[in-house]
Design a protein around this motif. Structure first.
Motif, PDB file in Angstrom:
ATOM      1  N   ASP A  86       0.957  -1.047   0.016  1.00 35.94           N
ATOM      2  CA  ASP A  86      -0.052  -0.051   0.029  1.00 35.94           C
ATOM      3  C   ASP A  86       0.763   1.214  -0.111  1.00 35.94           C
ATOM      4  OD1 ASP A  86      -2.129  -1.281   0.062  1.00 35.94           O
ATOM      5  OD2 ASP A  86      -2.612  -1.641   2.219  1.00 35.94           O
ATOM      6  N   ASP A  87       2.032   1.151   0.433  1.00 38.74           N
ATOM      7  CA  ASP A  87       2.892   2.487   0.721  1.00 38.74           C
ATOM      8  C   ASP A  87       3.798   2.374  -0.324  1.00 38.74           C
ATOM      9  OD1 ASP A  87       4.326   0.428   1.335  1.00 38.74           O
ATOM     10  OD2 ASP A  87       5.117   1.162   3.379  1.00 38.74           O
ATOM     11  N   LEU A  88       3.732   1.659  -1.452  1.00 38.42           N
ATOM     12  CA  LEU A  88       4.707   1.799  -2.741  1.00 38.42           C
ATOM     13  C   LEU A  88       3.765   2.170  -3.613  1.00 38.42           C
ATOM     14  CD1 LEU A  88       7.086   1.717  -4.534  1.00 38.42           C
ATOM     15  CD2 LEU A  88       6.773  -0.850  -4.659  1.00 38.42           C
ATOM     16  N   GLN A  89       3.772   3.310  -4.136  1.00 29.93           N
ATOM     17  CA  GLN A  89       2.724   3.927  -5.323  1.00 29.93           C
ATOM     18  C   GLN A  89       3.533   3.919  -6.647  1.00 29.93           C
ATOM     19  OE1 GLN A  89       1.310   7.801  -4.683  1.00 29.93           O
ATOM     20  NE2 GLN A  89      -0.021   7.839  -6.370  1.00 29.93           N
ATOM     21  N   VAL A  90       2.819   3.239  -7.815  1.00 30.88           N
ATOM     22  CA  VAL A  90       3.162   2.948  -8.841  1.00 30.88           C
ATOM     23  C   VAL A  90       2.397   3.678 -10.015  1.00 30.88           C
ATOM     24  CG1 VAL A  90       4.080   1.670 -10.919  1.00 30.88           C
ATOM     25  CG2 VAL A  90       4.756   1.185  -8.345  1.00 30.88           C
ATOM     26  N   ASP A  91       2.883   4.833 -10.684  1.00 32.54           N
ATOM     27  CA  ASP A  91       2.088   5.409 -11.657  1.00 32.54           C
ATOM     28  C   ASP A  91       2.603   5.311 -13.174  1.00 32.54           C
ATOM     29  OD1 ASP A  91       0.024   6.424 -10.005  1.00 32.54           O
ATOM     30  OD2 ASP A  91       1.303   7.806  -9.404  1.00 32.54           O
ATOM     31  N   TRP A  92       2.110   5.099 -14.042  1.00 35.25           N
ATOM     32  CA  TRP A  92       2.642   4.913 -15.416  1.00 35.25           C
ATOM     33  C   TRP A  92       1.843   5.791 -16.485  1.00 35.25           C
ATOM     34  CZ3 TRP A  92       0.204   2.408 -19.239  1.00 35.25           C
ATOM     35  CH2 TRP A  92      -0.837   1.739 -19.097  1.00 35.25           C
ATOM     36  N   SER A  93       2.443   5.938 -17.616  1.00 32.95           N
ATOM     37  CA  SER A  93       1.614   6.512 -18.649  1.00 32.95           C
ATOM     38  C   SER A  93       2.537   6.176 -20.062  1.00 32.95           C
ATOM     39  CB  SER A  93       1.621   8.000 -18.647  1.00 32.95           C
ATOM     40  OG  SER A  93       2.792   8.565 -18.829  1.00 32.95           O
ATOM     41  N   ALA A  94       1.631   5.945 -21.248  1.00 30.00           N
ATOM     42  CA  ALA A  94       2.418   5.601 -22.310  1.00 30.00           C
ATOM     43  C   ALA A  94       1.792   6.220 -23.491  1.00 30.00           C
ATOM     44  CB  ALA A  94       2.178   3.931 -22.561  1.00 30.00           C
ATOM     45  N   SER A  95       2.389   6.703 -24.554  1.00 28.41           N
ATOM     46  CA  SER A  95       2.018   7.254 -25.891  1.00 28.41           C
ATOM     47  C   SER A  95       2.687   6.374 -26.894  1.00 28.41           C
ATOM     48  CB  SER A  95       2.532   8.634 -25.607  1.00 28.41           C
ATOM     49  OG  SER A  95       2.082   9.442 -26.827  1.00 28.41           O
ATOM     50  N   PRO A  96       2.053   6.011 -27.794  1.00 26.44           N
ATOM     51  CA  PRO A  96       0.672   5.718 -27.863  1.00 26.44           C
ATOM     52  C   PRO A  96       0.207   4.634 -26.477  1.00 26.44           C
ATOM     53  CG  PRO A  96       1.587   4.496 -29.323  1.00 26.44           C
ATOM     54  CD  PRO A  96       2.409   5.377 -28.964  1.00 26.44           C
ATOM     55  N   SER A  97      -1.205   4.787 -26.142  1.00 21.51           N
ATOM     56  CA  SER A  97      -1.685   3.770 -25.038  1.00 21.51           C
ATOM     57  C   SER A  97      -1.778   2.393 -25.613  1.00 21.51           C
ATOM     58  CB  SER A  97      -3.073   4.234 -24.599  1.00 21.51           C
ATOM     59  OG  SER A  97      -3.017   5.358 -24.030  1.00 21.51           O
ATOM     60  N   PRO A  98      -1.207   1.249 -24.845  1.00 16.32           N
ATOM     61  CA  PRO A  98      -1.250   0.048 -25.202  1.00 16.32           C
ATOM     62  C   PRO A  98      -2.695  -0.491 -25.248  1.00 16.32           C
ATOM     63  CG  PRO A  98      -0.809   0.277 -22.665  1.00 16.32           C
ATOM     64  CD  PRO A  98      -0.999   1.677 -23.332  1.00 16.32           C
ATOM     65  N   ASP A  99      -2.766  -1.513 -26.196  1.00 15.56           N
ATOM     66  CA  ASP A  99      -4.030  -2.299 -26.545  1.00 15.56           C
ATOM     67  C   ASP A  99      -4.270  -3.190 -25.432  1.00 15.56           C
ATOM     68  OD1 ASP A  99      -4.244  -0.784 -29.450  1.00 15.56           O
ATOM     69  OD2 ASP A  99      -2.456  -2.022 -29.782  1.00 15.56           O
ATOM     70  N   GLU A 100      -3.427  -3.669 -24.738  1.00 13.96           N
ATOM     71  CA  GLU A 100      -3.600  -4.577 -23.841  1.00 13.96           C
ATOM     72  C   GLU A 100      -2.918  -4.702 -22.542  1.00 13.96           C
ATOM     73  OE1 GLU A 100      -4.033  -8.609 -24.980  1.00 13.96           O
ATOM     74  OE2 GLU A 100      -3.438  -8.165 -27.046  1.00 13.96           O
ATOM     75  N   THR A 101      -3.433  -4.558 -21.519  1.00 15.61           N
ATOM     76  CA  THR A 101      -2.667  -4.593 -20.265  1.00 15.61           C
ATOM     77  C   THR A 101      -2.811  -5.738 -19.470  1.00 15.61           C
ATOM     78  OG1 THR A 101      -4.693  -3.595 -19.077  1.00 15.61           O
ATOM     79  CG2 THR A 101      -2.747  -2.142 -20.082  1.00 15.61           C
ATOM     80  N   ASP A 102      -1.931  -6.457 -18.859  1.00 15.76           N
ATOM     81  CA  ASP A 102      -2.043  -7.720 -18.047  1.00 15.76           C
ATOM     82  C   ASP A 102      -2.377  -8.858 -18.816  1.00 15.76           C
ATOM     83  OD1 ASP A 102      -1.301  -6.133 -15.851  1.00 15.76           O
ATOM     84  OD2 ASP A 102      -3.372  -5.920 -15.050  1.00 15.76           O
ATOM     85  N   PRO A 103      -2.313  -8.983 -20.118  1.00 16.59           N
ATOM     86  CA  PRO A 103      -2.652 -10.061 -20.940  1.00 16.59           C
ATOM     87  C   PRO A 103      -2.466 -11.825 -20.405  1.00 16.59           C
ATOM     88  CG  PRO A 103      -0.527  -9.587 -21.645  1.00 16.59           C
ATOM     89  CD  PRO A 103      -0.822  -8.546 -20.626  1.00 16.59           C
ATOM     90  N   ASP A 104      -3.408 -12.230 -20.235  1.00 17.17           N
ATOM     91  CA  ASP A 104      -3.378 -13.719 -19.636  1.00 17.17           C
ATOM     92  C   ASP A 104      -3.173 -13.798 -18.164  1.00 17.17           C
ATOM     93  OD1 ASP A 104      -3.863 -14.652 -22.179  1.00 17.17           O
ATOM     94  OD2 ASP A 104      -1.814 -14.994 -22.721  1.00 17.17           O
ATOM     95  N   GLY A 105      -3.406 -12.562 -17.537  1.00 16.48           N
ATOM     96  CA  GLY A 105      -3.070 -12.501 -16.366  1.00 16.48           C
ATOM     97  C   GLY A 105      -1.711 -12.266 -15.924  1.00 16.48           C
TER      98      GLY A 105
END
Length: 543
Positions: free
Chosen positions: A486-505
């Motif tokens: 909870d106390d480790l915060q991760v933010d990310w951004s991409a350009s262009p945005s990805p078509d899939e995130t977390d594929p197949d879990g």
């Protein structure tokens, strides 16, 4: 010396005194081959007068497992059975049909070879007689007693007879050569027949002999003997052939079989099973677990360096032992129904030779061909075929050889793939699609990577250049860190945005799907920002 008594699966019947002893053979007719081990079925055909006989089957391999033997009979009843090793059997008063036939075949071949040699000798004798005639005529022509008046007539007579004699020599030598043609083949066949007869009469000293009491009727009988050997195995092998223009993927399935049982299997009916009779058949058992909460032991004084090293070494050894047990019980094993393959034709499998490859079948799969790019790890994209196991059968684990447009490009292992499951296969790099991952300088003169005591920020650029003369379906894969606190915060951004995130879990993976044209260059910018409390260290996981 070893003497093993076997209980048959049949009910033992009371039998009168044994009438005679018959030696016979029981060739291997059927083999069920497992990934490790084989069930071997032999058949002994009996044609004997009605009554009780002692049937002796010599020459069985030494590795035949006595406890696995199972016997059944058609047209006969089986009594006591024993498997013997290391002692001579009593002399057989009655020859088996196999030995009688082998002896007759040896005699026939010996007589045929003798007749050939006799014919060749007679032809050679004719040649020798003709040569003697020539010598005689020449001597007669040189006789000083001949007067001048007879010279002309004598010369003509000697010349005519000498010519005939020379023609006889030439013809006889040609016939002799023809008569000798094929003799080596006949000698080889005769030697093979003698070897077979010797094998029937004097089996290998290390072999075993099966002796049983059998009561037969008036009709011929048949005895089936099944036993297990550990010294055999099979494994699947595959050829995967991808043609990019037709977008076809062919799966050629084959089998590698080998055996070291000590005997050749000739013309056997072969069945291949995925069952593992050599493995355990029951799951692991768990014992009750009784944890205890106790006061911690009092602190111990610091040990000397050498003592501390010994203690740590003993602790490490103990942990290695514990881990070894866990790994052994956690090995992956096949689950579900047993798969069985019946090979469609009789097979010869010799003992102790290299593995024999047998063709099973060919299956057509429908692939989706993509250029898969992982700039974080690779400098070029790879050609990947995404497909589904549409064979309606499980694809067993095995080694696969990969072919791309007819050329071999590599080898890899195939995992167990159930019918309908997805299958992803790489066919080597596409050198014309180049990849690069960089951390560029920022406009303010700093770097794309910023790290403080509790902050880490990174901006990376993924570059893909298609230097080929064709368009490719492109799949780009990268990753971002995943926080589990909870106390480790991760933010990310991409350009262009990805078509899939977390594929197949698979958490943290990002996927971009879009075709890349010939000579096109593409960039993806990815920024990751991590923050955590002051006073704590950031430990990198696998990336």
């Amino acid at each position: 010396m070893r003497h093993v008594l076997l209980s048959t699966a049949l009910t033992l019947v009371a039998m009168p005194a044994i009438a005679d002893q018959i030696d016979t053979t029981a060739p291997v007719r059927k083999v069920t081959l497992y990934p490790w081990g084989a069930s071997v079925t032999r058949v002994a055909d009996l044609s004997a007068p009605a009554g009780v006989h002692e049937i002796v089957i010599p020459g069985l391999p030494a590795d035949l497992d006595a406890s696995s033997l199972r016997l059944s009979a058609k047209g006969a009843s089986i009594g006591a059975v024993s498997l013997q090793t290391g002692r001579a059997l009593p002399k057989n008063p009655q020859k088996s049909e196999e030995i009688t036939a082998a002896e007759a075949e040896v005699r026939r071949l010996e007589n045929a070879l003798a007749a050939r040699d006799q014919k060749a000798a007679l032809i050679e004798a004719r040649a020798k007689a003709a040569q003697d005639t020539i010598t005689f005529l020449l001597g007669l022509a040189e006789n000083d007693g001949a007067n001048l008046g007879d010279i002309a007539g004598l010369a003509g007579s000697v010349s005519q007879q000498a010519l005939q004699a020379h023609e006889t020599v030439v013809n006889a030598e040609a016939e002799a050569r023809l008569a000798q043609q094929g003799r080596e083949d006949e000698v080889a066949v005769l030697e093979a027949a003698r070897a077979r007869l010797e094998a029937l009469q004097t089996p290998d000293e290390d072999a075993q002999t099966l002796v049983m009491s059998v009561e037969t009727g008036a009709q011929p009988a048949q005895i089936e003997i099944t036993g297990f050997t550990q010294n055999a195995s099979w494994q699947p092998v595959y050829d995967l052939r991808l043609t990019t223009e037709e977008k076809q993927l062919e799966l050629d399935r084959g089998l590698l079989v080998s055996q070291h049982s000590g005997e050749d299997w000739r013309g056997v009916e072969l069945t291949l099973s995925t069952a593992r009779p050599s493995d355990r058949s029951a799951p692991s058992e768990l014992e009750p677990w009784f944890p205890r909460a106790e006061n911690p032991p009092p602190p111990q004084p610091a040990a000397a360096p050498m003592a501390r090293m010994k203690a740590e070494s003993a602790y490490d050894d103990a942990m290695v032992n514990v881990e070894a047990v866990v790994v052994e019980t956690a090995q992956a094993r096949m689950m579900g129904a047993t798969v069985v393959y019946d090979y469609p034709a009789p097979v010869d499998i010799r003992t102790g030779v290299d593995a024999l490859r047998l063709k099973l079948d060919s299956q057509q799969l429908t692939p989706e061909i993509v250029a898969e790019a992982v700039p974080r790890r690779d400098s070029s994209a790879y050609l990947v075929a995404d497909t589904t196991n549409s064979t309606q059968q499980v694809i067993l684990p095995g080694e696969a050889t990969l072919y791309l447009d007819g050329a071999m490009v590599g080898r890899r292992g195939l995992d167990l793939t159930a019918a309908g499951d997805d299958l992803k296969i790489g066919f080597g790099p596409i050198d014309g699609i180049q990849l690069e991952r960089t951390v560029p300088e920022e406009a303010e003169g700093g770097r794309g990577f910023i790290s403080k005591s509790n902050t880490r920020k990174e901006t990376s650029v993924l570059k893909i250049r298609n230097l080929t003369a064709q368009e490719w379906p492109l799949r780009v894969i990268d990753q971002v860190p995943v926080s589990t606190q909870d106390d480790l915060q991760v933010d990310w951004s991409a350009s262009p945005s990805p078509d899939e995130t977390d594929p197949d879990g698979k958490r943290g993976l990002l996927v971009w799907n879009a075709p890349i044209a010939a000579e096109e260059e593409r960039e993806i910018t990815l920024t990751v920002d991590m923050n955590w409390p002051e006073g704590k260290d950031l430990l990198n996981g696998t990336n």
